[in-house]
Design a protein around this motif. Structure first.
Motif, PDB file in Angstrom:
ATOM      1  N   ILE A 158      89.656  95.152  24.777  1.00  0.00           N
ATOM      2  CA  ILE A 158      89.643  94.510  23.588  1.00  0.00           C
ATOM      3  C   ILE A 158      88.349  93.829  23.362  1.00  0.00           C
ATOM      4  N   SER A 159      87.446  93.535  22.435  1.00  0.00           N
ATOM      5  CA  SER A 159      86.214  92.564  22.291  1.00  0.00           C
ATOM      6  C   SER A 159      86.443  91.339  21.452  1.00  0.00           C
ATOM      7  N   HIS A 160      86.302  90.666  20.871  1.00  0.00           N
ATOM      8  CA  HIS A 160      86.539  89.956  19.915  1.00  0.00           C
ATOM      9  C   HIS A 160      85.140  88.666  19.496  1.00  0.00           C
ATOM     10  N   VAL A 161      85.536  88.609  17.960  1.00  0.00           N
ATOM     11  CA  VAL A 161      84.414  88.014  17.418  1.00  0.00           C
ATOM     12  C   VAL A 161      84.473  86.382  16.492  1.00  0.00           C
ATOM     13  N   VAL A 162      84.044  85.365  15.848  1.00  0.00           N
ATOM     14  CA  VAL A 162      84.909  84.575  15.782  1.00  0.00           C
ATOM     15  C   VAL A 162      83.784  84.579  14.405  1.00  0.00           C
ATOM     16  N   GLU A 163      83.709  83.794  13.060  1.00  0.00           N
ATOM     17  CA  GLU A 163      82.702  83.474  12.283  1.00  0.00           C
ATOM     18  C   GLU A 163      82.929  82.252  11.351  1.00  0.00           C
ATOM     19  N   VAL A 164      82.565  81.826  11.204  1.00  0.00           N
ATOM     20  CA  VAL A 164      82.724  80.458  10.617  1.00  0.00           C
ATOM     21  C   VAL A 164      81.723  79.754   9.290  1.00  0.00           C
ATOM     22  N   ASN A 165      83.261  79.314   8.239  1.00  0.00           N
ATOM     23  CA  ASN A 165      82.227  79.163   6.800  1.00  0.00           C
ATOM     24  C   ASN A 165      82.694  77.802   6.347  1.00  0.00           C
ATOM     25  N   GLU A 166      81.842  77.429   5.653  1.00  0.00           N
ATOM     26  CA  GLU A 166      82.139  75.842   5.118  1.00  0.00           C
ATOM     27  C   GLU A 166      83.326  76.182   3.734  1.00  0.00           C
ATOM     28  N   LEU A 167      84.308  75.232   4.115  1.00  0.00           N
ATOM     29  CA  LEU A 167      85.156  75.370   2.530  1.00  0.00           C
ATOM     30  C   LEU A 167      84.609  74.283   1.440  1.00  0.00           C
ATOM     31  N   LYS A 168      84.905  74.259   0.468  1.00  0.00           N
ATOM     32  CA  LYS A 168      84.827  73.017  -0.495  1.00  0.00           C
ATOM     33  C   LYS A 168      85.800  72.290  -0.243  1.00  0.00           C
ATOM     34  N   THR A 169      86.707  72.366   0.303  1.00  0.00           N
ATOM     35  CA  THR A 169      87.402  71.232  -0.329  1.00  0.00           C
ATOM     36  C   THR A 169      89.102  71.445   0.947  1.00  0.00           C
ATOM     37  N   PRO A 170      89.242  70.114   1.980  1.00  0.00           N
ATOM     38  CA  PRO A 170      89.646  70.154   2.893  1.00  0.00           C
ATOM     39  C   PRO A 170      90.915  70.433   2.342  1.00  0.00           C
TER      40      PRO A 170
END
Length: 281
Positions: free
Chosen positions: A108-120
């Protein structure tokens, strides 16, 4: 920035091609994870669900794919992106290229993506939230439906239907016409002190927040929570319906057909969910 097999690349970097098995056959799994101030909510639960799903799909789990590795890959990717208090992570695992339906390798391989959220924090949206049944296609009653795979065409088409008809979401049915889940999460139906959620045997996703709420409420004398099949007829009789997922937490449904719903239980549970999430680090 995107993490591909531990290497940080720009989001427009072409790190796989048309031979990718996730693209060709949906031969992939993913976890959607909430991270707040560097703390990964329900880390162990996400990791164990991913490992279990990989075993079910007969993917080869690398020796270094420990929970510590999983955590570090997430934090490494966050560090390479814009600083923010809260992030949405999509951690994808897919079988490597080769073969047609039958793969030539289980590596297998893996990909990690990140997006900002509006509230914690998990907060309840007070905006109207109308849902309808999606009856064109059905969820299968089997273990594959419990997994968070890339095979989400049913959810995609249901999403198009909801958008075309000005609904905020749709409920999906299985082949026996029981209500299984929403497009993007599990469902809970409240009638008085009774709370019902569909069982895994009906084909719903094995959701992390679903599991946490079941655990939270099973010993609460104020509620009677059961995992039982939900009939479409029960929806209009309910006092309250809410949807759960890792990113939004709890989403109260305000309208189904002619029935308007309150959100009293949702308001009580969201604070407890926030507390539980903070303690889960």
């Amino acid at each position: 920035m995107v993490n591909f097999n531990g290497d940080i690349d720009s989001k427009d970097h072409h790190f796989f091609n048309q031979n990718n098995r996730g693209f060709r056959y949906g031969d992939a799994l993913f976890e959607t994870i909430r991270v707040v101030n560097g703390n990964i909510y329900f880390l162990e639960e996400h990791y164990l669900r991913l490992m279990s799903s990989m075993r079910i799909l007969r993917m080869e789990i690398p020796m270094n794919f420990t929970m510590e590795f999983f955590e570090e890959e997430i934090k490494k990717t966050i560090k390479a992106n814009k600083d923010a208090p809260a992030h949405r992570i999509r951690f994808v695992v897919f079988r490597n290229d080769g073969g047609f339906y039958t793969p030539s390798t289980n590596d297998i391989s893996h990909v990690v993506e990140v997006n900002e959220l509006k509230t914690p924090f998990y907060v309840l949206d007070e905006a109207p939230y109308e849902v309808e049944l999606f009856k064109d296609f059905f969820v299968n009653k089997d273990m594959l439906s419990n997994l968070k795979t890339n095979n989400r065409i049913l959810n995609v088409v249901a999403g198009v239907y909801a958008k075309e008809n000005d609904y905020q979401n749709c409920f999906l049915l299985n082949n026996e016409k029981s209500v299984v889940e929403a497009i993007n999460g599990n469902i809970f139906v409240v009638s008085g002190s009774a709370i019902k959620t569909p069982p895994l045997e009906d084909g719903c996703l094995n959701g992390i927040i679903r599991k946490k709420l079941i655990s939270m409420l099973k010993d609460d004398v104020g509620f009677n929570l059961v995992a039982e099949s939900v009939s479409p007829f029960e929806l209009q009789k309910a006092d309250e319906i809410f949807i759960t997922n890792t990113i939004s937490g709890i989403i109260p449904v305000t309208k189904y057909r002619k029935k308007q719903f309150n959100s009293e239980i949702s308001k009580k549970l969201v604070g407890r969910l926030n507390t539980l999430a903070r303690l889960a680090h």
